[in-house]
Design an enzyme around this catalytic site. Sequence first.
Site, PDB file in Angstrom:
ATOM      1  NE  ARG A 128     -74.849 -53.880  73.046  1.00 45.12           N
ATOM      2  CZ  ARG A 128     -75.330 -55.115  73.147  1.00 45.12           C
ATOM      3  NH1 ARG A 128     -76.227 -55.401  74.059  1.00 45.12           N
ATOM      4  NH2 ARG A 128     -74.918 -56.047  72.312  1.00 45.12           N
ATOM      5  CE  LYS A 150     -64.612 -33.484  71.923  1.00 41.00           C
ATOM      6  NZ  LYS A 150     -63.567 -32.631  71.320  1.00 41.00           N
ATOM      7  CD  GLU A 192     -56.247 -28.089  77.398  1.00 40.74           C
ATOM      8  OE1 GLU A 192     -57.053 -27.391  76.762  1.00 40.74           O
ATOM      9  OE2 GLU A 192     -55.861 -29.219  77.015  1.00 40.74           O
ATOM     10  CE  LYS A 234     -65.149 -29.492  77.487  1.00 43.94           C
ATOM     11  NZ  LYS A 234     -64.008 -30.379  77.565  1.00 43.94           N
ATOM     12  CD  GLU A 244     -64.915 -31.421  68.226  1.00 44.13           C
ATOM     13  OE1 GLU A 244     -64.751 -31.688  69.411  1.00 44.13           O
ATOM     14  OE2 GLU A 244     -64.021 -31.461  67.379  1.00 44.13           O
ATOM     15  NE  ARG A 248     -66.884 -30.936  73.249  1.00 43.85           N
ATOM     16  CZ  ARG A 248     -67.241 -31.840  74.118  1.00 43.85           C
ATOM     17  NH1 ARG A 248     -68.460 -32.329  74.095  1.00 43.85           N
ATOM     18  NH2 ARG A 248     -66.387 -32.273  75.039  1.00 43.85           N
ATOM     19  CG  ASN A 252     -60.666 -29.677  69.356  1.00 40.06           C
ATOM     20  OD1 ASN A 252     -60.478 -30.160  70.464  1.00 40.06           O
ATOM     21  ND2 ASN A 252     -61.607 -30.114  68.544  1.00 40.06           N
ATOM     22  CG  HIS A 255     -56.467 -29.452  71.257  1.00 36.10           C
ATOM     23  ND1 HIS A 255     -56.554 -28.235  71.887  1.00 36.10           N
ATOM     24  CD2 HIS A 255     -56.753 -30.379  72.209  1.00 36.10           C
ATOM     25  CE1 HIS A 255     -56.894 -28.421  73.158  1.00 36.10           C
ATOM     26  NE2 HIS A 255     -57.017 -29.715  73.381  1.00 36.10           N
ATOM     27  CG  HIS A 259     -53.956 -33.787  69.337  1.00 36.46           C
ATOM     28  ND1 HIS A 259     -55.272 -33.917  68.982  1.00 36.46           N
ATOM     29  CD2 HIS A 259     -53.957 -33.611  70.683  1.00 36.46           C
ATOM     30  CE1 HIS A 259     -56.045 -33.826  70.057  1.00 36.46           C
ATOM     31  NE2 HIS A 259     -55.263 -33.632  71.106  1.00 36.46           N
ATOM     32  CG  HIS A 273     -53.245 -32.956  76.326  1.00 35.65           C
ATOM     33  ND1 HIS A 273     -53.392 -33.192  74.975  1.00 35.65           N
ATOM     34  CD2 HIS A 273     -54.302 -32.182  76.688  1.00 35.65           C
ATOM     35  CE1 HIS A 273     -54.495 -32.589  74.551  1.00 35.65           C
ATOM     36  NE2 HIS A 273     -55.065 -31.974  75.575  1.00 35.65           N
TER      37      HIS A 273
HETATM   38  P1  NAD Z   1     -52.853 -36.970  83.929  1.00 38.31           P
HETATM   39  O1  NAD Z   1     -54.171 -37.574  84.142  1.00 38.31           O
HETATM   40  O2  NAD Z   1     -51.771 -37.814  83.360  1.00 38.31           O
HETATM   41  O3  NAD Z   1     -52.357 -36.347  85.311  1.00 38.31           O
HETATM   42  C1  NAD Z   1     -51.095 -35.736  85.346  1.00 38.31           C
HETATM   43  C2  NAD Z   1     -50.197 -36.338  86.447  1.00 38.31           C
HETATM   44  O4  NAD Z   1     -50.562 -35.781  87.699  1.00 38.31           O
HETATM   45  C3  NAD Z   1     -50.279 -37.843  86.607  1.00 38.31           C
HETATM   46  O5  NAD Z   1     -48.990 -38.331  86.869  1.00 38.31           O
HETATM   47  C4  NAD Z   1     -51.167 -38.023  87.835  1.00 38.31           C
HETATM   48  O6  NAD Z   1     -50.894 -39.203  88.530  1.00 38.31           O
HETATM   49  C5  NAD Z   1     -50.776 -36.823  88.647  1.00 38.31           C
HETATM   50  N1  NAD Z   1     -51.801 -36.307  89.553  1.00 38.31           N
HETATM   51  C6  NAD Z   1     -53.116 -36.199  89.307  1.00 38.31           C
HETATM   52  N2  NAD Z   1     -53.705 -35.518  90.295  1.00 38.31           N
HETATM   53  C7  NAD Z   1     -52.754 -35.224  91.199  1.00 38.31           C
HETATM   54  C8  NAD Z   1     -52.759 -34.509  92.404  1.00 38.31           C
HETATM   55  N3  NAD Z   1     -53.853 -33.913  92.860  1.00 38.31           N
HETATM   56  N4  NAD Z   1     -51.592 -34.384  93.093  1.00 38.31           N
HETATM   57  C9  NAD Z   1     -50.441 -34.932  92.590  1.00 38.31           C
HETATM   58  N5  NAD Z   1     -50.387 -35.593  91.427  1.00 38.31           N
HETATM   59  C10 NAD Z   1     -51.542 -35.734  90.727  1.00 38.31           C
HETATM   60  O7  NAD Z   1     -52.928 -35.691  82.970  1.00 38.31           O
HETATM   61  P2  NAD Z   1     -53.970 -34.487  82.814  1.00 38.31           P
HETATM   62  O8  NAD Z   1     -53.143 -33.339  82.417  1.00 38.31           O
HETATM   63  O9  NAD Z   1     -54.872 -34.385  83.962  1.00 38.31           O
HETATM   64  O10 NAD Z   1     -54.871 -34.960  81.577  1.00 38.31           O
HETATM   65  C11 NAD Z   1     -54.322 -35.104  80.292  1.00 38.31           C
HETATM   66  C12 NAD Z   1     -55.250 -35.969  79.462  1.00 38.31           C
HETATM   67  O11 NAD Z   1     -56.529 -35.346  79.364  1.00 38.31           O
HETATM   68  C13 NAD Z   1     -54.754 -36.182  78.049  1.00 38.31           C
HETATM   69  O12 NAD Z   1     -54.820 -37.539  77.727  1.00 38.31           O
HETATM   70  C14 NAD Z   1     -55.752 -35.412  77.194  1.00 38.31           C
HETATM   71  O13 NAD Z   1     -55.926 -35.956  75.920  1.00 38.31           O
HETATM   72  C15 NAD Z   1     -56.994 -35.506  78.027  1.00 38.31           C
HETATM   73  N6  NAD Z   1     -57.973 -34.449  77.751  1.00 38.31           N
HETATM   74  C16 NAD Z   1     -59.253 -34.810  77.530  1.00 38.31           C
HETATM   75  C17 NAD Z   1     -60.230 -33.859  77.315  1.00 38.31           C
HETATM   76  C18 NAD Z   1     -61.651 -34.262  77.156  1.00 38.31           C
HETATM   77  O14 NAD Z   1     -62.484 -33.412  76.818  1.00 38.31           O
HETATM   78  N7  NAD Z   1     -62.014 -35.512  77.435  1.00 38.31           N
HETATM   79  C19 NAD Z   1     -59.879 -32.505  77.297  1.00 38.31           C
HETATM   80  C20 NAD Z   1     -58.553 -32.144  77.535  1.00 38.31           C
HETATM   81  C21 NAD Z   1     -57.601 -33.142  77.751  1.00 38.31           C
HETATM   82  N1  GLY Z   2     -61.175 -30.423  75.013  1.00 37.10           N
HETATM   83  C1  GLY Z   2     -61.947 -30.354  73.839  1.00 37.10           C
HETATM   84  C2  GLY Z   2     -63.381 -30.695  74.023  1.00 37.10           C
HETATM   85  O1  GLY Z   2     -63.811 -31.084  75.087  1.00 37.10           O
HETATM   86  O2  GLY Z   2     -64.147 -30.600  73.110  1.00 37.10           O
END
Ligand code: NAD
Ligand code: GLY
Length: 372
Positions: A128, A150, A192, A234, A244, A248, A252, A255, A259, A273
């Site tokens: 939990r 998130k 982004e 942010k 949100e 917030r 998006n 998005h 999406h 993404h």
């Molecule tokens: P990711 O985590 O898939 O990383 C991208 C690629 O880069 C992967 O292949 C990873 O192994 C590689 N990598 C990571 N760091 C590296 C480095 N320093 N050197 C070389 N390679 C490296 O993708 P991302 O773009 O970081 O994240 C995308 C995800 O984030 C999506 O699922 C999206 O929905 C999520 N997201 C979440 C929020 C939130 O608020 N929680 C906001 C925006 C996006």
């Molecule tokens: N990336 C959207 C949020 O964090 O709310």
Amino acid sequence: MASPDNLTKSLMIQTATHAYPILFGEGTLGAVDALLAPYAKGHQIVIITDDTVAGRYLAPVQTACERLDKIVHVVCVAAGEASKSFTIFQRVCEEVLAFQPDRKTLLVALGGGVVGDLTGFVASVLLRGLPFVQIPTTLLSQVDSSVGGKTAINCAAGKNLIGSFYPPKAVVMDIATLDSLPQRELLAGYGEVLKYGLLGDAAFFERLLREGEAMLAGDRALRCDIIRYCCAMKAAIVEEDEKEQGKRALLNLGHTFGHAIEKLAGYGGGVLHGEAVALGCLMAMTLSAPDVTEEEVDGLRAHYRAVGLPCRMSDLQADVVWDAGALTHACYGDKKASDGGLTFVILRAIGDATVQKGVDAARVQQIFEQYQ
Ligand code: NAD
Ligand code: GLY
């Protein structure tokens, strides 16, 4: 214990329920023990990472954690969006439970947004709630996903539909990790970054048009400054509206279109993404006419071309038939959709976003057709 002297800057994020620091630096991974010490109150630490990041950055983080005299475990998932799945979520939960954690066991998310979202979700449900720290290593995760609490995984019905709001104890970034990030991933994160300017700060947007290329080319001081600026933007939004309920949603921007594109491509199906969001921001600008002019959309499009971001769906590296009807249908599955209608973040002007409910589906479909 190594000193965190090489930390250059930090920010505090203070919501109604939580406060946590965002620490920025260069070469901080090797000194991460000093930074993690206040949060590692149990006898075990579990580092969750992916197989690409592990090859580059696990050793210094693991060694630093071991200096804290903790038992350090590692759970590794495959790199890429496909790891934000039910199957991998279950596997990670079971692997962590096999270490017999207690409520003080610290989880450390070392990687991009995929590892961060997955680890955060695991942390939010195991026993939990276990404490966790984000060590984001992509531009996207440093400017966005590691901040704000998130967490989520994807499922057949849509992206990020299963998740929680569960803030980390701290976010620790090492800007130097961006040096190894492939250009395409860097660009996806830059999508982004531009989003922040578009949704809330016209002067920042103009600055990116001038300095974005230098940042992408590797100027570390500029990177640090821009990343910190995005995090501050942010943080201000999340401090006002963590769950949100209002403002917030502006984060998006792009998005709902994005999406839908990711859903049709299949998660891990070739569209990143950040690429989908970048394209979605262009589409959202088109949807914002006449408040946003065609000249303004063209201006952003020209910047995308200059840096190498996709301007249409055919620019994406995915073997998909971009059916505008199916894409429009996918928009109904978005978390912002309400009362069966379509909701989009649109712009009243560059730097001034708002949420628009009841958007005409025919107009959305037309935009998907236009951007094929
Ligand atoms: P990711 O985590 O898939 O990383 C991208 C690629 O880069 C992967 O292949 C990873 O192994 C590689 N990598 C990571 N760091 C590296 C480095 N320093 N050197 C070389 N390679 C490296 O993708 P991302 O773009 O970081 O994240 C995308 C995800 O984030 C999506 O699922 C999206 O929905 C999520 N997201 C979440 C929020 C939130 O608020 N929680 C906001 C925006 C996006
Ligand atoms: N990336 C959207 C949020 O964090 O709310």
